[in-house]
Design a protein around this motif. Sequence first.
Motif, short mmCIF file in Angstrom:
data_model
loop_
_atom_site.label_atom_id
_atom_site.label_comp_id
_atom_site.label_asym_id
_atom_site.label_seq_id
_atom_site.Cartn_x
_atom_site.Cartn_y
_atom_site.Cartn_z
N GLU A 157 0.84 -1.20 0.00
CA GLU A 157 0.00 0.00 0.00
C GLU A 157 0.87 1.25 0.00
N LYS A 158 0.48 2.25 -0.81
CA LYS A 158 1.27 3.46 -0.96
C LYS A 158 0.70 4.61 -0.13
N TRP A 159 1.56 5.61 0.14
CA TRP A 159 1.10 6.85 0.75
C TRP A 159 0.33 7.64 -0.30
N GLN A 160 -0.91 8.01 0.03
CA GLN A 160 -1.77 8.74 -0.89
C GLN A 160 -1.91 10.19 -0.43
N ALA A 161 -1.66 11.14 -1.34
CA ALA A 161 -1.85 12.56 -1.01
C ALA A 161 -3.33 12.85 -0.82
N VAL A 162 -3.66 13.49 0.30
CA VAL A 162 -5.06 13.76 0.63
C VAL A 162 -5.17 15.13 1.28
N ASN A 163 -6.39 15.65 1.34
CA ASN A 163 -6.72 16.83 2.13
C ASN A 163 -7.42 16.40 3.41
N VAL A 164 -6.91 16.84 4.55
CA VAL A 164 -7.61 16.66 5.83
C VAL A 164 -8.53 17.87 5.98
N PRO A 165 -9.86 17.70 5.98
CA PRO A 165 -10.77 18.86 5.94
C PRO A 165 -10.54 19.85 7.08
N ILE A 166 -10.43 19.34 8.31
CA ILE A 166 -10.26 20.22 9.47
C ILE A 166 -9.25 19.59 10.43
N LEU A 167 -8.30 20.39 10.89
CA LEU A 167 -7.34 19.95 11.89
C LEU A 167 -7.08 21.11 12.85
N ASP A 168 -7.55 20.98 14.07
CA ASP A 168 -7.37 22.01 15.09
C ASP A 168 -6.44 21.47 16.17
N ILE A 169 -5.43 22.24 16.52
CA ILE A 169 -4.46 21.83 17.53
C ILE A 169 -4.36 22.93 18.58
N SER A 170 -4.51 22.54 19.85
CA SER A 170 -4.34 23.48 20.97
C SER A 170 -3.19 22.99 21.84
N GLY A 171 -2.53 23.94 22.49
CA GLY A 171 -1.42 23.52 23.34
C GLY A 171 -0.85 24.64 24.16
N ALA A 172 0.22 24.32 24.87
CA ALA A 172 0.90 25.29 25.73
C ALA A 172 2.38 24.97 25.75
N GLU A 173 3.18 26.01 26.00
CA GLU A 173 4.62 25.85 26.06
C GLU A 173 5.18 26.69 27.20
N THR A 174 6.10 26.13 27.95
CA THR A 174 6.78 26.86 29.01
C THR A 174 8.28 26.69 28.82
N SER A 175 9.04 27.70 29.21
CA SER A 175 10.49 27.60 29.14
C SER A 175 11.12 28.41 30.26
N LEU A 176 12.25 27.93 30.74
CA LEU A 176 13.01 28.60 31.79
C LEU A 176 14.46 28.65 31.37
N ARG A 177 15.03 29.86 31.33
CA ARG A 177 16.43 30.03 30.98
C ARG A 177 17.18 30.59 32.19
N ILE A 178 18.28 29.93 32.54
CA ILE A 178 19.09 30.34 33.69
C ILE A 178 20.52 30.56 33.22
N ARG A 179 21.02 31.76 33.39
CA ARG A 179 22.42 32.04 33.05
C ARG A 179 23.24 31.81 34.31
N VAL A 180 24.00 30.71 34.33
CA VAL A 180 24.75 30.34 35.53
C VAL A 180 26.10 31.03 35.60
N ALA A 181 26.57 31.56 34.47
CA ALA A 181 27.81 32.33 34.42
C ALA A 181 27.74 33.21 33.19
N ALA A 182 28.74 34.07 33.02
CA ALA A 182 28.71 35.02 31.90
C ALA A 182 28.60 34.31 30.55
N THR A 183 29.20 33.14 30.42
CA THR A 183 29.22 32.44 29.13
C THR A 183 28.57 31.05 29.21
N GLN A 184 27.76 30.82 30.23
CA GLN A 184 27.12 29.51 30.38
C GLN A 184 25.65 29.69 30.73
N GLN A 185 24.81 28.84 30.17
CA GLN A 185 23.39 28.92 30.50
C GLN A 185 22.72 27.56 30.41
N LEU A 186 21.67 27.40 31.20
CA LEU A 186 20.82 26.21 31.20
C LEU A 186 19.46 26.61 30.65
#
Length: 228
Positions: free
Chosen positions: A90-119
């Motif tokens: 069976e092959k991959w067939q090109a198709v249209n997905v009529p509706i696709l709704d995606i919800s989500g959230a993102e968090t990030s934390l940046r810590i500079r532990v020294a002048a030239t180092q970061q987490l």
Amino acid sequence: FTLTKTLRLRGSAGHGFRQPTYVDLYYSDPATIGNPALKPESSWSFEGGLDWEPAWTKASGRLKFTAVGFRLNQTNVIDYAKLLPLTAGEKWQAVNVPILDISGAETSLRIRVAATQQLQFSYTAAHSGNVSANVLSEYAFNYAAQNAIFAYTGAFGQLTARTQVNVVQKTTQTAYPLWDISLARNAGRVRPYLRLLNLANTGYTEIPLVPMQGRTIMGGMELSWSRR
């Protein structure tokens, strides 16, 4: 919008569209079949969140926390799909997905532990209520439902080092870890680099049924002709 000296609110909205390519419309090979009846896809995206930097670290950029919620509403998404259960050849067939709704959230934390180092720590979660149970999707429904990243970056003289551990859980797979390390010279006209990818030798796929490479070592150099 600057709410206080340490807290900033932000938001955005966008609209986009994509025409099907020649490959999507007409190209066929032993693995895929094009579809000349494909419609253009379109989308609306919305995002809102906050950035927080404590007053005692703002001048140095030592600590920054970001939290964002997002929503993506897509119409006629161009995808490649196979009907389940799979049959031999069976092959991959090109198709249209009529509706696709995606919800989500993102968090990030940046810590500079020294002048030239970061987490950096980040976590993203996404969910769609439109997943089809009888179709194997190559792109549209094969997204990262959860993605957690821990990264360290440091500069030591003319050497920049970075290590990153990425734990991904796609809708079609259980969670898997990816660990990468890179070393590179950051000055001079000749800048060699070394990259160690997927050190844990994790078996995983980005596209269903297509295994990605295991433990990988890459090396090379960058040549700079800048007079500076």
